[in-house]
Design a protein around this motif. Structure first.
Motif, PDB file in Angstrom:
ATOM      1  N   PHE A   7      -8.649   7.766  -2.178  1.00  0.00           N
ATOM      2  CA  PHE A   7      -9.774   7.116  -2.858  1.00  0.00           C
ATOM      3  C   PHE A   7     -10.597   6.224  -1.919  1.00  0.00           C
ATOM      4  CE2 PHE A   7      -6.649   7.524  -6.475  1.00  0.00           C
ATOM      5  CZ  PHE A   7      -7.366   8.455  -7.193  1.00  0.00           C
ATOM      6  N   LEU A   8     -10.052   5.971  -0.736  1.00  0.00           N
ATOM      7  CA  LEU A   8     -10.718   5.115   0.263  1.00  0.00           C
ATOM      8  C   LEU A   8     -10.990   3.715  -0.272  1.00  0.00           C
ATOM      9  CD1 LEU A   8     -13.264   7.719   1.721  1.00  0.00           C
ATOM     10  CD2 LEU A   8     -10.969   7.147   2.561  1.00  0.00           C
ATOM     11  N   ASP A   9     -10.027   3.177  -1.036  1.00  0.00           N
ATOM     12  CA  ASP A   9     -10.207   1.820  -1.577  1.00  0.00           C
ATOM     13  C   ASP A   9      -8.892   1.047  -1.584  1.00  0.00           C
ATOM     14  OD1 ASP A   9      -8.838   3.173  -3.548  1.00  0.00           O
ATOM     15  OD2 ASP A   9     -10.184   2.608  -5.189  1.00  0.00           O
ATOM     16  N   PHE A  10      -8.043   1.337  -0.610  1.00  0.00           N
ATOM     17  CA  PHE A  10      -6.709   0.741  -0.564  1.00  0.00           C
ATOM     18  C   PHE A  10      -6.767  -0.787  -0.593  1.00  0.00           C
ATOM     19  CE2 PHE A  10      -3.239  -1.031   2.054  1.00  0.00           C
ATOM     20  CZ  PHE A  10      -2.141  -0.621   1.314  1.00  0.00           C
ATOM     21  N   GLU A  11      -7.618  -1.385   0.219  1.00  0.00           N
ATOM     22  CA  GLU A  11      -7.666  -2.844   0.304  1.00  0.00           C
ATOM     23  C   GLU A  11      -8.085  -3.475  -1.019  1.00  0.00           C
ATOM     24  OE1 GLU A  11      -6.545  -4.735   2.629  1.00  0.00           O
ATOM     25  OE2 GLU A  11      -5.987  -3.014   3.879  1.00  0.00           O
ATOM     26  N   GLU A  12      -8.934  -2.798  -1.743  1.00  0.00           N
ATOM     27  CA  GLU A  12      -9.437  -3.347  -3.010  1.00  0.00           C
ATOM     28  C   GLU A  12      -8.510  -3.060  -4.184  1.00  0.00           C
ATOM     29  OE1 GLU A  12     -13.346  -2.929  -5.957  1.00  0.00           O
ATOM     30  OE2 GLU A  12     -13.262  -1.847  -4.052  1.00  0.00           O
ATOM     31  N   ASN A  13      -7.974  -1.833  -4.249  1.00  0.00           N
ATOM     32  CA  ASN A  13      -7.223  -1.418  -5.444  1.00  0.00           C
ATOM     33  C   ASN A  13      -5.768  -1.053  -5.192  1.00  0.00           C
ATOM     34  OD1 ASN A  13      -9.320  -1.604  -7.457  1.00  0.00           O
ATOM     35  ND2 ASN A  13     -10.313   0.112  -6.410  1.00  0.00           N
ATOM     36  N   GLY A  14      -5.275  -1.261  -3.972  1.00  0.00           N
ATOM     37  CA  GLY A  14      -3.875  -0.997  -3.689  1.00  0.00           C
ATOM     38  C   GLY A  14      -3.589   0.478  -3.522  1.00  0.00           C
ATOM     39  N   TYR A  15      -2.296   0.793  -3.432  1.00  0.00           N
ATOM     40  CA  TYR A  15      -1.865   2.161  -3.190  1.00  0.00           C
ATOM     41  C   TYR A  15      -2.189   3.060  -4.384  1.00  0.00           C
ATOM     42  CZ  TYR A  15       1.204   6.056  -1.971  1.00  0.00           C
ATOM     43  OH  TYR A  15       1.695   7.303  -1.670  1.00  0.00           O
ATOM     44  N   LEU A  16      -3.044   4.038  -4.175  1.00  0.00           N
ATOM     45  CA  LEU A  16      -3.434   5.026  -5.187  1.00  0.00           C
ATOM     46  C   LEU A  16      -3.950   4.394  -6.478  1.00  0.00           C
ATOM     47  CD1 LEU A  16      -0.705   7.818  -4.805  1.00  0.00           C
ATOM     48  CD2 LEU A  16      -3.027   7.752  -3.883  1.00  0.00           C
ATOM     49  N   ASN A  18      -3.091   1.910  -8.195  1.00  0.00           N
ATOM     50  CA  ASN A  18      -2.091   1.577  -9.208  1.00  0.00           C
ATOM     51  C   ASN A  18      -2.550   0.375 -10.021  1.00  0.00           C
ATOM     52  OD1 ASN A  18      -0.503  -1.040  -8.186  1.00  0.00           O
ATOM     53  ND2 ASN A  18      -0.956   0.235  -6.396  1.00  0.00           N
ATOM     54  N   ARG A  19      -2.046   0.275 -11.245  1.00  0.00           N
ATOM     55  CA  ARG A  19      -2.501  -0.753 -12.186  1.00  0.00           C
ATOM     56  C   ARG A  19      -2.210  -2.178 -11.707  1.00  0.00           C
ATOM     57  NH1 ARG A  19      -4.193   1.497 -16.856  1.00  0.00           N
ATOM     58  NH2 ARG A  19      -3.430   3.584 -17.425  1.00  0.00           N
ATOM     59  N   PHE A  20      -1.278  -2.324 -10.767  1.00  0.00           N
ATOM     60  CA  PHE A  20      -0.892  -3.649 -10.296  1.00  0.00           C
ATOM     61  C   PHE A  20      -1.584  -4.028  -8.991  1.00  0.00           C
ATOM     62  CE2 PHE A  20       2.559  -1.347 -12.408  1.00  0.00           C
ATOM     63  CZ  PHE A  20       2.724  -2.139 -13.527  1.00  0.00           C
ATOM     64  N   LYS A  21      -2.354  -3.083  -8.448  1.00  0.00           N
ATOM     65  CA  LYS A  21      -3.029  -3.263  -7.157  1.00  0.00           C
ATOM     66  C   LYS A  21      -2.042  -3.596  -6.046  1.00  0.00           C
ATOM     67  CE  LYS A  21      -7.579  -4.319  -9.030  1.00  0.00           C
ATOM     68  NZ  LYS A  21      -8.812  -5.140  -8.924  1.00  0.00           N
ATOM     69  N   GLU A  22      -0.844  -3.073  -6.199  1.00  0.00           N
ATOM     70  CA  GLU A  22       0.207  -3.265  -5.201  1.00  0.00           C
ATOM     71  C   GLU A  22      -0.083  -2.394  -3.980  1.00  0.00           C
ATOM     72  OE1 GLU A  22       3.026  -4.294  -2.952  1.00  0.00           O
ATOM     73  OE2 GLU A  22       3.108  -5.229  -4.948  1.00  0.00           O
ATOM     74  N   LYS A  23       0.096  -2.973  -2.781  1.00  0.00           N
ATOM     75  CA  LYS A  23      -0.211  -2.252  -1.550  1.00  0.00           C
ATOM     76  C   LYS A  23       1.010  -1.679  -0.844  1.00  0.00           C
ATOM     77  CE  LYS A  23      -4.416  -4.889  -0.636  1.00  0.00           C
ATOM     78  NZ  LYS A  23      -5.125  -5.797   0.307  1.00  0.00           N
ATOM     79  N   ASP A  24       2.179  -2.122  -1.210  1.00  0.00           N
ATOM     80  CA  ASP A  24       3.391  -1.639  -0.543  1.00  0.00           C
ATOM     81  C   ASP A  24       3.846  -0.333  -1.194  1.00  0.00           C
ATOM     82  OD1 ASP A  24       5.906  -1.129   0.495  1.00  0.00           O
ATOM     83  OD2 ASP A  24       6.501  -3.243   0.489  1.00  0.00           O
ATOM     84  N   PRO A  25       3.766   0.799  -0.493  1.00  0.00           N
ATOM     85  CA  PRO A  25       4.177   2.088  -1.078  1.00  0.00           C
ATOM     86  C   PRO A  25       5.628   2.104  -1.535  1.00  0.00           C
ATOM     87  CG  PRO A  25       2.903   2.450   0.930  1.00  0.00           C
ATOM     88  CD  PRO A  25       3.205   0.974   0.859  1.00  0.00           C
ATOM     89  N   ASN A  26       6.489   1.337  -0.869  1.00  0.00           N
ATOM     90  CA  ASN A  26       7.897   1.320  -1.264  1.00  0.00           C
ATOM     91  C   ASN A  26       8.085   0.657  -2.624  1.00  0.00           C
ATOM     92  OD1 ASN A  26       8.880   2.579   1.102  1.00  0.00           O
ATOM     93  ND2 ASN A  26       8.727   0.636   2.218  1.00  0.00           N
TER      94      ASN A  26
END
Length: 242
Positions: A7-16, A18-26
């Motif tokens: 989506f090219l928006d990782f910094e703004e919306n997190g990994y894929l 996700n509803r929590f805007k969490e950036k850690d894939p683990n």
């Protein structure tokens, strides 16, 4: 390793997104698997009530399993990122425009009971090559495949498989379906049909379902000549008959 960011928006919306805007894939992997286990019974019940399983049911099962974490759950790559070429560990998946064709073909073969009994790996391979979703494909495919096998009067003892050997055979199946690598692997684990009541516990006991250590990659846009050429060559080799 670069983060998977179609989506090219990782910094703004997190990994894929996700509803929590969490950036850690683990962290997201853990949440995914928690949601999968929580939604498993509902997804299996949904499938049990379908007279015939269609592509729309594939999408609905994914929505049931993952909507609590992904707002796009139940939507395929063709709707979300139709221009992106996606792969995993060097294995390329079909063009987004061909996703439903691959899944529909797998479902048609999978609902031919005699054919499925003889070719469970081929059907799973078609689902995997279609790779409809940005995440959660393996778990969605597993439930659909389990239901189809049950209707055909047998089961696969997935809990006896190993993640490495299964994924190796699956990769070969996607790349060269003519070799029927996944049929050969799964043939070791075919058993009699099981009661639906036992499915939940059996599926939850399968090792490696949490997706830890796995990630998709964005190879580029199909509008890029090099990307388009590579995918055309890959598809030609996959479809080649010896």
């Amino acid at each position: 390793m670069p983060v998977f960011d179609p989506f090219l928006d990782f910094e703004e919306n997190g990994y894929l997104q996700n509803r929590f805007k969490e950036k850690d894939p683990n962290v997201i992997r853990e949440l995914e698997h928690t949601m999968f286990r929580a939604g498993l019974d509902d997804a299996l019940e949904y499938l049990s009530k379908r007279d015939e399983i269609a592509y729309s049911d594939f999408l609905e099962v994914h929505r049931i399993l993952f909507s609590e974490i992904y707002p796009w759950a139940g939507k395929d790559r063709n709707e979300l990122v139709p221009d992106k070429a996606i792969s995993k560990a060097g294995v390329k998946f079909c063009h987004p425009m061909e996703i439903q064709l691959s899944i529909d073909y797998g479902l048609r073969l999978g609902q031919d009971k005699e054919y499925l009994r003889a070719n469970p790996g081929e059907v799973m391979g078609l689902f995997a090559y279609g790779h409809p979703f940005l995440d959660g494909n393996g778990r969605t495919m597993l439930l659909i495949h389990t239901e189809l096998c049950h209707r055909a009067g047998f089961s696969i003892e997935w809990e006896k498989t190993t993640k490495f050997e299964y994924l190796t055979a699956l990769s070969k199946e996607i790349e060269k379906p003519r070799d029927k690598s996944l049929n050969a692997y799964l043939s070791q684990f075919i058993s009699s049909s099981r009661s639906r009541d036992s499915w939940g516990g059996s599926i939850k006991s399968i090792k490696g379902l949490d997706g830890v250590g796995e990630t998709n990659n964005v190879d580029g846009d199909y509008s890029d000549e090099q990307v388009s050429r590579e995918y055309s060559a890959y598809k030609l080799e996959r479809d080649r008959v010896e």
